[in-house]
Design a protein around this motif. Structure first.
Motif, PDB file in Angstrom:
ATOM      1  N   GLY A   1     -26.251  29.513 -32.934  1.00  0.00           N
ATOM      2  CA  GLY A   1     -26.954  28.446 -32.242  1.00  0.00           C
ATOM      3  C   GLY A   1     -28.384  28.822 -31.936  1.00  0.00           C
TER       4      GLY A   1
ATOM      5  N   ARG B   1     -22.533  12.697 -32.991  1.00  0.00           N
ATOM      6  CA  ARG B   1     -23.896  12.940 -32.528  1.00  0.00           C
ATOM      7  C   ARG B   1     -23.933  13.597 -31.165  1.00  0.00           C
ATOM      8  NH1 ARG B   1     -27.007   9.052 -34.304  1.00  0.00           N
ATOM      9  NH2 ARG B   1     -28.748  10.215 -33.475  1.00  0.00           N
TER      10      ARG B   1
ATOM     11  N   GLY C   1     -23.478  18.398 -34.263  1.00  0.00           N
ATOM     12  CA  GLY C   1     -22.135  17.939 -34.584  1.00  0.00           C
ATOM     13  C   GLY C   1     -21.137  18.584 -33.656  1.00  0.00           C
ATOM     14  N   VAL C   2     -19.957  18.036 -33.588  1.00  0.00           N
ATOM     15  CA  VAL C   2     -18.909  18.666 -32.792  1.00  0.00           C
ATOM     16  C   VAL C   2     -17.701  18.876 -33.676  1.00  0.00           C
ATOM     17  CG1 VAL C   2     -17.308  18.372 -30.894  1.00  0.00           C
ATOM     18  CG2 VAL C   2     -19.691  17.726 -30.631  1.00  0.00           C
ATOM     19  N   SER C   3     -17.230  20.064 -33.707  1.00  0.00           N
ATOM     20  CA  SER C   3     -16.072  20.359 -34.542  1.00  0.00           C
ATOM     21  C   SER C   3     -14.830  20.415 -33.684  1.00  0.00           C
ATOM     22  CB  SER C   3     -16.285  21.696 -35.244  1.00  0.00           C
ATOM     23  OG  SER C   3     -15.146  22.006 -35.981  1.00  0.00           O
TER      24      SER C   3
ATOM     25  N   ARG D   1     -21.277  30.762 -28.642  1.00  0.00           N
ATOM     26  CA  ARG D   1     -22.429  29.989 -29.106  1.00  0.00           C
ATOM     27  C   ARG D   1     -23.275  29.611 -27.909  1.00  0.00           C
ATOM     28  NH1 ARG D   1     -20.013  24.896 -32.067  1.00  0.00           N
ATOM     29  NH2 ARG D   1     -22.085  24.052 -31.859  1.00  0.00           N
TER      30      ARG D   1
ATOM     31  N   ALA E   1     -15.210  27.740 -34.533  1.00  0.00           N
ATOM     32  CA  ALA E   1     -16.171  26.716 -34.143  1.00  0.00           C
ATOM     33  C   ALA E   1     -15.615  26.043 -32.896  1.00  0.00           C
ATOM     34  CB  ALA E   1     -16.333  25.717 -35.267  1.00  0.00           C
TER      35      ALA E   1
ATOM     36  N   VAL F   1     -30.046  18.020 -41.176  1.00  0.00           N
ATOM     37  CA  VAL F   1     -29.151  18.431 -40.099  1.00  0.00           C
ATOM     38  C   VAL F   1     -29.940  19.088 -38.972  1.00  0.00           C
ATOM     39  CG1 VAL F   1     -27.057  18.723 -41.471  1.00  0.00           C
ATOM     40  CG2 VAL F   1     -28.707  20.599 -41.330  1.00  0.00           C
ATOM     41  N   VAL F   2     -29.329  19.042 -37.789  1.00  0.00           N
ATOM     42  CA  VAL F   2     -29.906  19.630 -36.587  1.00  0.00           C
ATOM     43  C   VAL F   2     -28.856  20.578 -36.010  1.00  0.00           C
ATOM     44  CG1 VAL F   2     -30.592  19.071 -34.217  1.00  0.00           C
ATOM     45  CG2 VAL F   2     -31.390  17.650 -36.105  1.00  0.00           C
ATOM     46  N   PRO F   3     -29.257  21.774 -35.564  1.00  0.00           N
ATOM     47  CA  PRO F   3     -28.240  22.705 -35.069  1.00  0.00           C
ATOM     48  C   PRO F   3     -27.609  22.208 -33.775  1.00  0.00           C
ATOM     49  CG  PRO F   3     -30.436  23.546 -34.581  1.00  0.00           C
ATOM     50  CD  PRO F   3     -30.619  22.334 -35.464  1.00  0.00           C
ATOM     51  N   GLY F   4     -26.286  22.364 -33.679  1.00  0.00           N
ATOM     52  CA  GLY F   4     -25.598  22.036 -32.437  1.00  0.00           C
ATOM     53  C   GLY F   4     -25.428  20.560 -32.200  1.00  0.00           C
TER      54      GLY F   4
ATOM     55  N   VAL G   1     -11.702  21.332 -34.789  1.00  0.00           N
ATOM     56  CA  VAL G   1     -10.664  22.249 -35.237  1.00  0.00           C
ATOM     57  C   VAL G   1     -11.145  23.685 -35.119  1.00  0.00           C
ATOM     58  CG1 VAL G   1      -9.018  22.681 -37.087  1.00  0.00           C
ATOM     59  CG2 VAL G   1     -10.157  20.472 -36.932  1.00  0.00           C
ATOM     60  N   ARG G   2     -10.259  24.548 -34.727  1.00  0.00           N
ATOM     61  CA  ARG G   2     -10.615  25.950 -34.641  1.00  0.00           C
ATOM     62  C   ARG G   2     -10.173  26.684 -35.886  1.00  0.00           C
ATOM     63  NH1 ARG G   2     -10.137  27.860 -28.553  1.00  0.00           N
ATOM     64  NH2 ARG G   2     -11.044  26.010 -27.618  1.00  0.00           N
ATOM     65  N   ALA G   3     -10.972  27.608 -36.304  1.00  0.00           N
ATOM     66  CA  ALA G   3     -10.546  28.458 -37.416  1.00  0.00           C
ATOM     67  C   ALA G   3      -9.326  29.229 -36.971  1.00  0.00           C
ATOM     68  CB  ALA G   3     -11.662  29.410 -37.793  1.00  0.00           C
TER      69      ALA G   3
END
Lengths: 107, 540
Positions: free
Chosen positions: B147, B203, B168-170, B288, B187, B163-166, B172-174
């Motif tokens: 980040g 957004r 989007g919202v994810s 992050r 993430a 794209v812009v950092p930070g 699911v976790r790895a």
């Protein structure tokens, strides 16, 4: 110049059809013409590597191929710069641990 | 893997770098009759400033993210019309004198990240280095958290990837896997946003603090807010008073004032606050960025105790100006000079030639000066090279050449004022704590570097590198070079390095590529022994 405008709206983007890639096995959506790093950012993912010494998470930093922080394992090949490599349909990006060559380690 | 003679055409001029300077140089020389090859790492023309979305993204208004876009489209059209050979995806790793001696061999690896199909060699009578710059970074606690991105990096990802950092919202976790620290890479959705699917709330987030020093910060912040990000603050370490002492230079460069006004207006309209004489001195977050601490600085950039204020954000875009990219030039032995911000730039004559006859340079390699200066210098270099190779010295005496020379001198004067205004103050090292990683690649902390300086007597970046590995990793010291040099300079009796360190391999090169070069050598071209760097692991 409304505040809620997205980058794509700003430049009037009409991209070709989106496609799927995976990150550690889960699907994310990428647009043609985006780098892997851009596709990951768009999905809210900021880290896809752990460092060799401290095991700390890292992702894109310089964004132009100079810092090598964004190294990822792409389709099984480690140490690809995600900020430079274009996303292709079906790409499998996996979190790279350390130097990415654990398979070569002597146990 | 071999490099066959058919891969090896001979050109009058090889231009390295397809940004503003390289484009201007290539089209000028080609329009005057030279055969020109233009090599660049990217698949697209434009370099960093004119970076733009790939065609598949279908941007109908790419100019919306650019200042002066028509200058680029004009250069691009002239490039096509003038028959320049554009070699995209070429990562030049060295330039060496060929045999016979009046030729140069430009060696490149190919592909999107230099990992591609095969190496390439371009032979030319003259070389124009237009390799641009990269961002200067100064470390601070937390700067390795995901980040935290380069200010120029955020701009580049926005301009090309939209794209812009930070932002989007994810959801699911790895999956944590066996091994070290993987759980920290997941993430993670930010607190308060919930775990709704990414596309349902694409957004959310998107608060990006912009920090560091230099006019690029205003441009980056303006781009970000225009593209929908929120910028809680722009944090500039210098004051802007540094410019005010040079009113005559400012008055002679009205385009710079106009550009600043455009960015300033965008920031005002979005209510973005500019904090001068301040810096981000700490980043907060587990995995992050969640917030930053902004502290006031004294005139030497020493943080003022107790002045820290916390600002919540999803990302930090940070950079402390730009540094000329000189590896190819210093590998050739080109002379450098120290700029007023303490970095090194190429020492050029009035015709843009380096101290090595046959090697020219334009744009940021001669000192950071911006896109208009790059265009002017590229054109001047193109004229000078055509004059030299074509035996037409009158070209450099023409009214056009003289006018370009005057514009260059005027803009170089501004560049010098700018470098001085944003030169890092010596006190910045006070915001480091001993656990802060200075070298991101090799994970070398400030404490280790200070130990090398205080206890083992290191007085320069090279000795620090040999003792600690700082600057020995993948990026070859591009990210930590300034910081290590500053920390080394805090030792008693240390003096600033008179020249930049020589890094004979400008980009990573696979061993098989070097092997192929040996085969070429056997047939009598080039000498790989000269360019092998024992310090840099050439394989992957």
């Amino acid at each position: 110049m409304a505040r809620d405008r997205s980058p794509a709206e700003l430049v009037g983007a009409a991209p070709d059809a989106a496609f799927e890639i995976t990150f550690d096995g889960r699907p994310i959506t990428a647009l043609p013409g985006q780098s892997l790093a851009a596709a990951l950012w768009a999905a809210g993912i900021l880290a896809w590597r752990t460092t060799r010494v401290g095991g700390r998470p890292r992702g894109a930093f310089c964004g132009i191929g100079h810092c090598f922080d964004c190294l990822a394992t792409v389709n099984g090949e480690p140490n690809r710069r995600a900020c430079l490599v274009p996303a292709r349909p079906g790409d499998a990006v996996t979190t790279q641990e350390g130097h990415g060559h654990d398979d070569l380690a002597v146990r | 893997m071999t490099i066959s003679p058919s891969d090896d055409p001979e050109y009058d001029l090889a231009v390295i770098g397809a940004g503003a300077a390289g484009l201007a140089g290539a089209v000028t020389a080609a329009e005057l009759g030279l055969s020109v090859a233009l090599l660049d790492t990217s698949s697209q023309l434009g370099g960093q400033f004119y970076r733009h979305p790939a065609p598949a993204l279908g941007a109908t208004r790419p100019e919306a993210l650019h200042h002066d876009w028509s200058t680029f489209t004009d250069l691009r059209r002239r490039l096509t019309d003038s028959g320049v050979t554009h070699l995209a995806g070429h990562h030049v790793w060295t330039v060496v004198r060929a045999e016979p001696k009046d030729l140069w061999d430009v060696h490149a690896v190919t592909g999107a990240d230099g990992n591609g199909e095969r190496p390439a060699r371009v032979r030319a009578r003259a070389v124009l280095l237009a390799t641009g710059a990269y961002e200067r970074q100064l470390p601070f606690p937390g700067w390795t958290l995901p980040g935290v991105v380069g200010a120029g990096g955020a701009q580049a990802m926005l301009k090309s990837g939209l794209v812009v950092p930070g932002i989007g919202v994810s959801s699911v976790r790895a999956q944590p896997r066996a091994g070290i620290g993987v759980s920290s890479v997941r993430a993670q959705p930010r607190a308060g946003i919930g775990v709704s699917p990414a596309r349902a709330q694409p957004r959310a987030g998107g608060r990006v603090v912009v920090a560091g020093s230099g006019p690029l910060l205003l441009a980056v912040a303006a781009s970000l807010v225009t593209a929908g990000a929120r910028v809680p603050a722009v944090v500039e370490a210098a004051g802007y008073l540094g410019y005010a002492r040079h009113l005559r230079v400012l008055a002679a460069n009205p385009h710079k004032m106009a550009e600043a006004a455009v960015h300033g207006t965008a920031l005002l309209r979005h209510g973005v606050r500019l904090r001068t004489r301040s810096a981000v001195t700490q980043v907060h977050g587990a995995d992050r960025v969640e917030a930053v601490t902004v502290s006031r600085l004294d005139r030497d950039w020493r943080p003022v105790r107790g002045s820290g204020r916390r600002i919540a954000c999803d990302a930090l875009a940070v950079g402390f100006g730009l540094v000329p990219q000189l590896e190819l030039a210093t590998g050739l032995g080109c002379a450098t000079r120290r700029t007023r911000d303490g970095s090194h730039a190429l020492d050029l004559d009035a015709q843009q030639q380096t101290s090595v006859p046959g090697i020219w340079a334009a744009g940021e390699t001669g000192g950071i000066g911006g896109v208009q200066l790059a265009c002017v210098e590229g054109e001047l270099a193109g004229l000078a090279i055509a004059a030299r190779l074509g035996g037409r010295p009158a070209l450099t005496e023409s009214g056009r050449a003289r006018a370009l020379g005057r514009r260059r001198d005027r803009m170089r004067a501004f560049a010098s004022v700018m470098a001085a205004a944003h030169a890092p103050g010596a006190g910045w090292t006070r915001w480091l704590d001993d656990t802060t990683d200075v070298c991101r690649c090799e994970e070398v902390s400030a404490g280790h570097i200070r130990e090398a300086v205080a206890d083992y007597g290191a007085r320069d970046a090279r000795t620090v590198k040999l003792l600690t590995r700082a600057g020995m990793g993948w990026c070859q010291g591009r990210m930590c070079g300034t910081a290590v040099a500053c920390l080394a300079a805090e030792g008693p009796g240390a003096e600033p390095s008179p020249s930049p360190e020589r890094r004979p391999l400008a980009v990573p090169v696979r061993l098989e590529v070097l092997g192929a070069l040996a085969e070429v050598t056997a047939s009598g071209a080039g000498d790989p022994e000269e360019s092998a760097d024992p310090e840099k692991g050439a394989g992957r």
